[in-house]
Scaffold this motif. Structure first.
Motif, short mmCIF file in Angstrom:
data_model
loop_
_atom_site.label_atom_id
_atom_site.label_comp_id
_atom_site.label_asym_id
_atom_site.label_seq_id
_atom_site.Cartn_x
_atom_site.Cartn_y
_atom_site.Cartn_z
N TYR A 49 0.87 -1.18 0.00
CA TYR A 49 0.00 0.00 0.00
C TYR A 49 0.91 1.23 0.00
CZ TYR A 49 -3.70 -3.17 1.59
OH TYR A 49 -4.61 -4.20 1.69
N LEU A 50 0.63 2.16 -0.87
CA LEU A 50 1.46 3.37 -0.91
C LEU A 50 0.57 4.60 -0.76
CD1 LEU A 50 3.84 2.38 -3.83
CD2 LEU A 50 4.41 2.46 -1.41
N LEU A 118 0.31 -9.32 9.17
CA LEU A 118 1.49 -8.61 9.66
C LEU A 118 1.72 -7.42 8.73
CD1 LEU A 118 4.15 -8.15 11.24
CD2 LEU A 118 5.22 -9.88 9.80
N GLY A 119 1.70 -6.22 9.29
CA GLY A 119 1.93 -5.01 8.49
C GLY A 119 3.07 -4.21 9.09
N VAL A 120 4.00 -3.76 8.25
CA VAL A 120 5.10 -2.91 8.75
C VAL A 120 5.14 -1.64 7.89
CG1 VAL A 120 6.49 -4.87 9.55
CG2 VAL A 120 6.87 -3.94 7.26
N PRO A 121 5.59 -0.52 8.50
CA PRO A 121 5.63 0.73 7.73
C PRO A 121 6.74 0.73 6.68
CG PRO A 121 6.60 1.05 9.91
CD PRO A 121 6.05 -0.34 9.89
N ILE A 122 6.46 1.32 5.53
CA ILE A 122 7.52 1.60 4.56
C ILE A 122 7.85 3.07 4.77
CG2 ILE A 122 8.17 1.63 2.12
CD1 ILE A 122 5.85 -0.30 1.57
N GLN A 123 9.01 3.34 5.28
CA GLN A 123 9.33 4.73 5.63
C GLN A 123 10.81 4.99 5.41
OE1 GLN A 123 8.78 5.35 9.85
NE2 GLN A 123 9.59 3.34 10.34
N ARG A 124 11.08 6.24 5.18
CA ARG A 124 12.47 6.62 4.99
C ARG A 124 12.73 7.86 5.81
NH1 ARG A 124 15.97 9.73 1.83
NH2 ARG A 124 17.94 8.62 1.64
N VAL A 125 13.51 7.69 6.88
CA VAL A 125 13.80 8.75 7.85
C VAL A 125 12.68 9.78 7.99
CG1 VAL A 125 16.24 8.85 8.37
CG2 VAL A 125 15.49 9.47 6.10
N GLY A 126 11.63 9.31 8.61
CA GLY A 126 10.55 10.23 8.94
C GLY A 126 9.56 10.43 7.82
N GLU A 127 9.88 10.00 6.62
CA GLU A 127 8.96 10.17 5.51
C GLU A 127 8.14 8.89 5.36
OE1 GLU A 127 9.12 11.40 0.80
OE2 GLU A 127 10.91 10.67 1.80
N MET A 160 14.18 1.93 -2.56
CA MET A 160 13.91 1.76 -3.99
C MET A 160 12.89 2.80 -4.45
SD MET A 160 13.68 -2.37 -3.95
CE MET A 160 13.94 -3.01 -5.57
N THR A 161 11.91 3.07 -3.60
CA THR A 161 10.90 4.08 -3.93
C THR A 161 11.58 5.42 -4.15
OG1 THR A 161 9.47 2.91 -2.41
CG2 THR A 161 8.69 5.03 -3.18
N GLU A 162 12.49 5.73 -3.21
CA GLU A 162 13.21 7.00 -3.27
C GLU A 162 14.01 7.11 -4.57
OE1 GLU A 162 13.19 9.47 -1.13
OE2 GLU A 162 14.86 10.63 -1.92
N LEU A 163 14.54 5.96 -5.00
CA LEU A 163 15.34 5.97 -6.23
C LEU A 163 14.47 5.98 -7.49
CD1 LEU A 163 18.12 3.41 -5.24
CD2 LEU A 163 18.38 5.88 -5.53
N GLY A 164 13.15 5.94 -7.29
CA GLY A 164 12.25 6.05 -8.44
C GLY A 164 11.97 4.72 -9.11
N ALA A 165 12.25 3.61 -8.40
CA ALA A 165 12.10 2.30 -9.04
C ALA A 165 10.67 1.98 -9.45
CB ALA A 165 12.60 1.21 -8.09
N PHE A 166 9.70 2.60 -8.77
CA PHE A 166 8.30 2.23 -9.05
C PHE A 166 7.55 3.32 -9.79
CE2 PHE A 166 9.41 0.30 -4.85
CZ PHE A 166 9.86 -0.88 -5.41
N GLU A 173 -0.74 3.15 -12.87
CA GLU A 173 0.65 2.86 -12.55
C GLU A 173 0.84 2.91 -11.04
OE1 GLU A 173 3.11 1.63 -13.69
OE2 GLU A 173 2.79 1.59 -15.84
N ALA A 174 1.91 2.33 -10.59
CA ALA A 174 2.11 2.17 -9.17
C ALA A 174 2.17 3.50 -8.44
CB ALA A 174 3.42 1.43 -8.94
N LEU A 175 2.98 4.35 -8.90
CA LEU A 175 3.24 5.58 -8.18
C LEU A 175 3.45 6.70 -9.16
CD1 LEU A 175 6.08 5.23 -5.55
CD2 LEU A 175 3.76 5.97 -5.18
N GLY A 176 2.91 7.83 -8.86
CA GLY A 176 3.37 9.01 -9.57
C GLY A 176 4.78 9.19 -9.06
N ALA A 177 5.63 9.78 -9.85
CA ALA A 177 7.01 9.86 -9.41
C ALA A 177 7.11 10.64 -8.10
CB ALA A 177 7.83 10.53 -10.48
N LEU A 178 7.81 10.05 -7.17
CA LEU A 178 8.02 10.71 -5.89
C LEU A 178 8.89 11.94 -6.13
CD1 LEU A 178 7.43 10.02 -2.88
CD2 LEU A 178 9.78 9.26 -2.79
N HIS A 179 8.67 12.97 -5.36
CA HIS A 179 9.43 14.20 -5.52
C HIS A 179 9.25 14.80 -6.91
CE1 HIS A 179 11.17 13.48 -1.71
NE2 HIS A 179 11.82 12.42 -2.09
N LYS A 180 8.15 14.45 -7.58
CA LYS A 180 7.92 15.05 -8.89
C LYS A 180 6.57 15.73 -8.93
CE LYS A 180 11.11 13.08 -12.01
NZ LYS A 180 11.83 12.03 -11.31
N GLN A 181 5.66 15.33 -8.01
CA GLN A 181 4.32 15.91 -8.07
C GLN A 181 4.29 17.28 -7.41
OE1 GLN A 181 2.95 12.58 -6.03
NE2 GLN A 181 2.07 11.61 -7.82
#
Ligand code: PEP
Ligand code: MG
Length: 748
Positions: A49-50, A118-127, A160-166, A173-181
């Motif tokens: 889930y994103l 079982l659910g775990v957060p997908i997070q990157r330093v506070g994001e 991987m999300t941060e690197l734009g893999a998705f 589509e999976a994700l609009g580009a992160l840091h692009k919207q």
């Protein structure tokens, strides 16, 4: 962790990484990843889930749930178990999901047959990026090892999300580009004005290009070496001679964390599980941040902040990023930071078009400097340092406290129109530069400017100010890391007087304490600093600095006229004491053979209601009085000027406050004492014209306000306005604002 799962974990991470290298769209990658995870963890279901926006999570890929529900099933933050994981950033692990508090059944997914969750957060330093879930039919609790393994996988997914893999294009589509919207962030006004430019991150984000390691041993060597380097650097800091007790205490806490076995051990375990050293640091940092938001105790929160800071240092050591990037400021740079010190901001100076801080406050030193430099500043722009990347297109609306990051073209166009209108208005005001602030009924008001930095001096000419009604001398103390010397100050004050070219400059002696803490002075732990040991109270109790400042001013004047005023005088005796100190310095300087001022005015700032009711002798003794409206208003209404919740709560045009102003005007008139007003309200056209109507002949404001204030005064009949104000007050209204606005609208 047992060996078997350690191996599994490493294998899975490598397969994940390899799947990145394979061609395909973001969505295909996500699909592949969910089946890889389900397979490796021996679960029937794996779902990702994103976040679609700050509040909405969307099922973006699944192995096991109905494929039709992908990109259809959505949850609000906090809704259902997935929403709970996202909100708390803490895993949920249950053998019987439907019996869990907050469970929400989503029939379209077909998940009713799966009992364990079982659910775990997908997070990157506070994001927060999303939630990774596995589910099985069998009612079983996942083991600690499995929870840990899934967290490690989630960490890699985050990178991987941060690197734009998705990223992908088009519907579904999976994700609009992160840091692009485009993102709009609502903050608060630190300094008015609008700016368009490109993001310049004061502390750039560390980019991790490889979250998965091939060689755990090599990564262990790297992390141990980096922690070693970190420890030495903290020890070196501690060994510095010039530390005071408090600084030492802070660094001791740093040292404790840097040497903590637990911290290093957890990172070593992450590496054993297959993460690279950098990803291990970030995984623990994310966990710390998640804990940080749950801790109610301020002291503990501060300590966790220390740990966060150390993680950043460690990342910089490992990646070599952010040390000295050598990067050049972009064109029209807009500085984005969590917070920034006044000296650092001054170093950037007028090169910056705007400043956006995720923290900060209206009275912070950075805000003071931004104001002095007239750079639009938005504070409390939460999340900006996470969202923004270097070079992003950004619009800063300092008037409304908004930021538009990567705006749509239509938003940018509307914004440019607004800037163009403001520029036109500025040009109109520039045409008034040499005209007097003469009202329709022939009253002449002196408009002066507030200053405090060398950077302010060019405004003296440009704004058409009649002089400097308030020179805040503390700024020169705040931007240094040690106490300035007398001769250095004397040279600086002389340059201010030179720039004023015969116009009057009212130098206010040091106003420190409260929010203004000198870096080299021991901070006082006071329950209520705004009402504590500040300004002239410090000056009288420790008169060394007051005397030194007086000497510097007398030398700078070198025989020219000199105006000095004291901040925060609450009673007559304080004024007399402070004045006596200055007069003694005049005698001393004369005895040493220095020229004494041709004329010396010694005034007081009226910033506490008590001084409005001081004995007549005070009004006779003071050479002039300047109302510090910012403080006076906060004490009159008992509403902290720094507190966003209350600082705008009471209107300056409130009839009771105007009654106080009327009283002060009358008392000064009785004794013929010159009166001025130098708080922020003097620079707001409507407030300024009301103050002028009520008898204030001298208004001192930020330079950019002089044009708008002058323009309104020149269009106004101050006598008629005064009569309206008096009539309204006599009627018993709470605020005269509606009547004043009505009057002003009719006259123009
Ligand atoms: C005031 O209080 O209005 C003032 C001018 O002083 P400062 O804002 O520096 O406290
Ligand atoms: Mg004040």
């Amino acid at each position: 962790m047992p060996d078997r799962s350690e191996d599994d974990s490493r294998k899975l991470l490598r397969r994940l990484r390899d799947s990145l290298a394979e061609p395909g769209h973001g969505q295909e990658r996500l699909n592949r990843i969910t089946s890889l995870i389900a397979d490796s963890m021996h679960t029937e279901v794996c779902s990702i889930y994103l976040f679609r926006d700050e509040e909405t999570l969307e099922l973006c890929a699944t192995e096991g749930l109905r494929p039709e529900s992908v990109h259809k099933t959505r949850l609000r933050l906090g809704e259902g178990l997935v929403g709970r994981v996202a909100r708390s950033a803490i895993p949920v692990n249950t053998a019987n999901a439907p019996s869990e508090k907050g469970f929400r059944f989503m029939p379209e997914t077909g998940e009713e047959i799966y009992s364990s969750f079982l659910g775990v957060p997908i997070q990157r330093v506070g994001e927060k990026l999303g939630v990774l879930v596995v589910q099985s039919r069998a009612a079983r609790q996942y083991s600690d090892d499995e929870v840990y393994a899934l967290e490690v996988v989630a960490m890699v997914l985050a990178e991987m999300t941060e690197l734009g893999a998705f990223n992908g294009e088009g519907e579904g589509e999976a994700l609009g580009a992160l840091h692009k919207q485009p993102v709009m962030i609502r903050g608060g006004t630190g300094q008015e004005g609008s700016a368009e430019g490109q993001v310049w991150l004061h502390e750039p984000r560390v980019v991790i290009t490889n979250p998965v390691s091939d060689d755990a041993e090599a990564e262990l060597v790297r992390i141990r070496a980096a922690v070693g380097e970190l420890r030495v650097s903290v020890d070196d800091l501690l060994a510095a001679q010039s530390l005071d007790k408090d600084q030492k205490q802070v660094l001791e806490a740093y040292r404790m964390f840097a040497h903590s076995r637990g911290w290093l051990r957890r990172m070593e375990e992450d590496i054993q599980a297959g993460l690279s050293a950098e990803a291990a640091v970030e995984k623990e940092q994310s966990a710390t941040r998640a804990r940080l938001s749950q801790v109610p105790d301020a002291y503990l929160r501060d300590r966790l902040h220390d740990l966060d800071d150390l993680s950043n240092r460690l990342l910089r050591i490992l990646t070599g990023q952010g040390r000295d990037t050598g990067a050049e400021l972009p064109e029209n740079p807009v500085l984005v930071a969590r917070n920034i010190g006044p000296a650092e901001l001054l170093e950037y100076g007028r090169k910056l078009r705007g400043v956006v801080l995720s923290e900060g406050s209206v009275g912070s030193h950075a805000a003071i400097v931004a104001r002095a430099l007239a750079i639009p500043l938005v504070i409390h722009a939460e999340g900006i340092t996470i969202e923004a990347l270097n070079g992003d297109h950004i619009l800063v609306d300092g008037d409304q406290g908004f930021v538009h990051l990567r705006p749509e073209e239509s938003v940018a166009t509307a914004f440019r129109d607004k800037i163009a209108m403001q520029t036109q208005a500025q040009q109109r005001y520039a045409g008034l530069r040499d005209k007097p602030a003469l009202s329709q009924d022939g009253r002449l008001i002196s408009l002066q400017m507030n200053a405090g930095l060398m950077a302010d001096l060019p405004s003296l000419e440009g704004s058409g100010a009649d002089g400097v009604g308030l020179f805040r001398t503390e700024l020169q103390f705040l931007i240094r890391n040690k106490m300035p010397k007398r001769d250095e100050l004397a040279r600086l004050y002389a340059r201010v007087m030179d720039a004023a070219n015969g116009r009057r400059v009212a130098f206010r002696t040091l106003d420190i304490g409260s929010d203004k803490v000198l870096p080299y002075m021991k901070p006082q732990d006071e329950p209520n600093p705004a009402m504590g040991w500040r300004a002239i109270r410090v000056g009288l109790d420790k008169p060394g600095v007051l005397r030194m400042q007086a000497q510097a001013l007398i030398r700078a004047a070198a025989g020219r006229p000199l105006s000095i005023m004291f901040p925060f005088i609450a009673e007559y005796a304080e004024y007399l004491d402070a004045r006596a100190h200055v007069l003694r310095q005049v005698d001393r300087e004369a005895a040493l053979g220095h020229a004494i001022p041709a004329q010396l005015e010694i005034g007081a700032m009226l910033e506490t209601p008590s001084l409005a009711f001081a004995p007549r002798a005070f009004f006779e003794a003071a050479d002039f009085i300047s109302i510090g409206g910012n403080d006076l208003k906060q004490f009159f209404f008992a509403a902290d000027r720094e507190n966003e919740r209350v600082r705008r709560r009471y209107d300056t045009l409130n009839a009771s406050f105007l009654d106080l102003i009327r009283h002060i005007v009358a008392r000064c008139a009785e004794t013929g004492t010159t009166l001025s007003f130098c708080g922020e309200d003097a620079g707001r056209p409507v407030e300024a014209v009301v103050l002028a109507a009520m008898g204030l002949q001298n208004l001192s404001m930020r330079p950019a306000s002089i044009g708008p204030v002058k323009s309104l005064i020149r269009r106004s009949d101050l006598g008629a306005l005064h009569r309206i104000i008096d009539a309204e007050c006599a009627k018993g209204v709470e605020t005269v604002r509606p009547a004043v606005m009505d009057f002003l609208a009719k006259q123009s």
